[in-house]
Design a protein around this motif. Structure first.
Motif, short mmCIF file in Angstrom:
data_model
loop_
_atom_site.label_atom_id
_atom_site.label_comp_id
_atom_site.label_asym_id
_atom_site.label_seq_id
_atom_site.Cartn_x
_atom_site.Cartn_y
_atom_site.Cartn_z
N TRP A 67 48.45 -110.74 -87.78
CA TRP A 67 48.33 -109.89 -88.74
C TRP A 67 49.47 -109.20 -89.22
O TRP A 67 49.86 -109.15 -90.56
CB TRP A 67 47.70 -108.45 -88.45
CG TRP A 67 47.95 -107.36 -88.93
CD1 TRP A 67 47.28 -107.00 -90.10
CD2 TRP A 67 48.73 -106.24 -88.67
NE1 TRP A 67 47.51 -105.75 -90.59
CE2 TRP A 67 48.34 -105.34 -89.70
CE3 TRP A 67 49.34 -106.07 -87.73
CZ2 TRP A 67 49.12 -103.93 -89.64
CZ3 TRP A 67 50.13 -104.72 -87.69
CH2 TRP A 67 50.08 -103.72 -88.61
N ALA A 68 50.79 -109.28 -88.40
CA ALA A 68 52.06 -108.88 -88.70
C ALA A 68 52.78 -109.63 -89.59
O ALA A 68 53.58 -109.58 -90.30
CB ALA A 68 52.80 -108.69 -87.53
N VAL A 69 52.55 -111.10 -89.66
CA VAL A 69 53.40 -112.06 -90.45
C VAL A 69 52.29 -112.45 -91.70
O VAL A 69 52.48 -113.42 -92.32
CB VAL A 69 53.59 -113.35 -89.58
CG1 VAL A 69 54.71 -113.07 -88.39
CG2 VAL A 69 52.55 -114.03 -88.91
N LYS A 120 58.95 -118.28 -84.76
CA LYS A 120 60.30 -118.14 -84.61
C LYS A 120 60.86 -116.97 -84.13
O LYS A 120 61.74 -116.62 -83.43
CB LYS A 120 60.67 -118.54 -86.01
CG LYS A 120 61.83 -119.48 -86.23
CD LYS A 120 61.90 -119.74 -87.65
CE LYS A 120 62.78 -118.70 -88.62
NZ LYS A 120 63.13 -119.44 -89.85
N ARG A 121 59.96 -115.53 -84.37
CA ARG A 121 60.48 -114.33 -83.99
C ARG A 121 59.09 -113.90 -83.74
O ARG A 121 58.19 -113.64 -84.50
CB ARG A 121 61.06 -113.88 -85.20
CG ARG A 121 61.55 -112.33 -84.97
CD ARG A 121 62.33 -112.12 -86.22
NE ARG A 121 63.66 -112.87 -86.56
CZ ARG A 121 64.32 -113.32 -87.31
NH1 ARG A 121 63.41 -113.14 -88.64
NH2 ARG A 121 65.32 -113.98 -87.60
N LEU A 122 59.32 -112.93 -82.76
CA LEU A 122 57.83 -112.00 -82.45
C LEU A 122 58.17 -110.79 -82.96
O LEU A 122 59.28 -110.14 -82.90
CB LEU A 122 57.98 -112.04 -80.73
CG LEU A 122 57.66 -112.99 -80.06
CD1 LEU A 122 57.88 -112.85 -78.49
CD2 LEU A 122 56.45 -113.63 -80.49
N ILE A 123 57.10 -110.18 -83.79
CA ILE A 123 57.29 -108.93 -84.36
C ILE A 123 55.86 -108.23 -84.17
O ILE A 123 54.86 -109.01 -83.77
CB ILE A 123 57.61 -108.82 -85.81
CG1 ILE A 123 56.65 -109.93 -86.55
CG2 ILE A 123 58.96 -109.38 -86.20
CD1 ILE A 123 56.70 -109.53 -88.21
N ARG A 124 55.75 -107.01 -84.12
CA ARG A 124 54.51 -106.07 -83.86
C ARG A 124 54.13 -105.40 -85.19
O ARG A 124 52.76 -105.34 -85.49
CB ARG A 124 54.73 -105.21 -82.83
CG ARG A 124 54.67 -105.38 -81.41
CD ARG A 124 54.56 -104.59 -80.56
NE ARG A 124 54.39 -104.83 -79.11
CZ ARG A 124 55.13 -104.46 -78.46
NH1 ARG A 124 55.91 -103.31 -78.33
NH2 ARG A 124 55.04 -104.94 -77.09
N GLN A 134 59.97 -115.51 -92.52
CA GLN A 134 61.13 -115.92 -91.55
C GLN A 134 60.73 -115.97 -90.25
O GLN A 134 61.54 -116.15 -89.30
CB GLN A 134 62.40 -114.88 -92.16
CG GLN A 134 62.85 -115.23 -93.18
CD GLN A 134 64.26 -114.28 -93.45
OE1 GLN A 134 64.63 -113.46 -92.73
NE2 GLN A 134 64.66 -114.52 -94.79
N CYS A 135 59.47 -115.47 -89.79
CA CYS A 135 59.11 -115.31 -88.51
C CYS A 135 58.51 -116.40 -87.99
O CYS A 135 57.89 -116.54 -86.82
CB CYS A 135 58.44 -113.89 -88.45
SG CYS A 135 59.15 -112.48 -88.79
#
Length: 188
Positions: A67-69, A120-124, A134-135
C-alpha cells in the motif's frame, strides 16, 4: 607534520583507523547526496519517508508495504490480496502480517497483470509516486496491449430496453451468432 607522525604511531592512515559505524554512516550520506542530485524535492520526500520508516530491528508488514509504495489503492485491498493468494514473497504465498526485508521479491497479481518487484527500501507510510518508485525495482513484464474491442452498444437516452429484433441485430453486428443462424431468413 602531525599526520605522518600519527600514521607512524598507529600503523595506518586516519581512514583506516575509523570505526566501521562512521564509515557506514559516510557511505549512507554519500548515497543520499547522489539521490539529492536527481531532484531536491524527491530527495526531501525520500528522507522524510526513511525517517518515518522502521527503525533498527523493526519490520514492515507486506500489506502495509504494498500500500505504501502504491501497488494497491488501500491497505485493506492489500490484505485481501494476501488472503486470496495473489501476493507471493520469494515464491511463497504469504499472509498480510508477513514481514518484508530488503532484497525480497514480491509478486502481486492484479486484474490481468502480474507485478514483480524487488524491495529496495522499507517504508510504512504512503508516499508520493516519485518517491514510491525509488523503494522498489520493477521487473514486471510490460502490460498486455489493449484489445480493439467494440464498445458496448450505447443507446439513446429514453429509448428503453432493446427489443428482440434490436438484440438480434446487435448480435449479428458483433458476430456473436453462429454462422448458420446469421444467414437464415426470419420467416418460415
Amino acid at each position: 607534520m602531525a599526520s605522518e607522525d600519527d600514521e607512524a604511531r598507529t600503523g595506518g592512515t586516519a581512514e583506516e583507523r575509523r570505526p566501521e559505524t562512521v564509515q557506514a554512516e559516510e557511505q549512507r550520506s554519500e548515497t543520499v547526496r547522489a539521490e539529492q542530485a536527481v531532484d531536491p524535492k524527491i530527495a526531501a520526500a525520500v528522507a522524510a519517508a526513511e525517517a518515518a520508516g522502521p527503525q533498527h530491528g523493526e519490520s514492515v508488514r507486506i500489506d502495509s508495504w504494498i500500500w505504501a509504495v502504491r501497488l494497491v489503492k488501500t491497505r485493506s485491498l492489500g490484505a485481501t490480496a494476501c488472503k486470496g493468494g495473489h501476493v507471493r514473497v520469494n515464491g511463497q504465498n504469504v499472509k498480510p502480517s508477513h514481514t518484508l526485508r530488503i532484497g525480497d521479491e514480491v509478486r502481486l497479481r492484479q486484474e490481468n497483470r502480474e507485478r514483480i518487484v524487488i524491495v529496495k527500501r522499507l517504508i510504512r507510510k504512503r508516499v508520493g509516486a516519485p518517491v514510491a518508485v525509488q523503494c522498489y525495482v520493477d521487473n514486471s513484464p510490460p502490460p498486455p496491449p489493449r484489445e480493439a474491442v467494440a464498445p458496448a452498444g450505447i443507446r439513446d437516452r429514453g429509448t428503453g430496453r432493446p427489443t428482440k429484433r434490436d438484440r438480434r441485430e446487435l448480435e449479428r453486428l458483433r458476430g456473436l451468432m453462429g454462422g448458420g443462424a446469421a444467414g437464415r431468413p426470419h420467416g418460415r
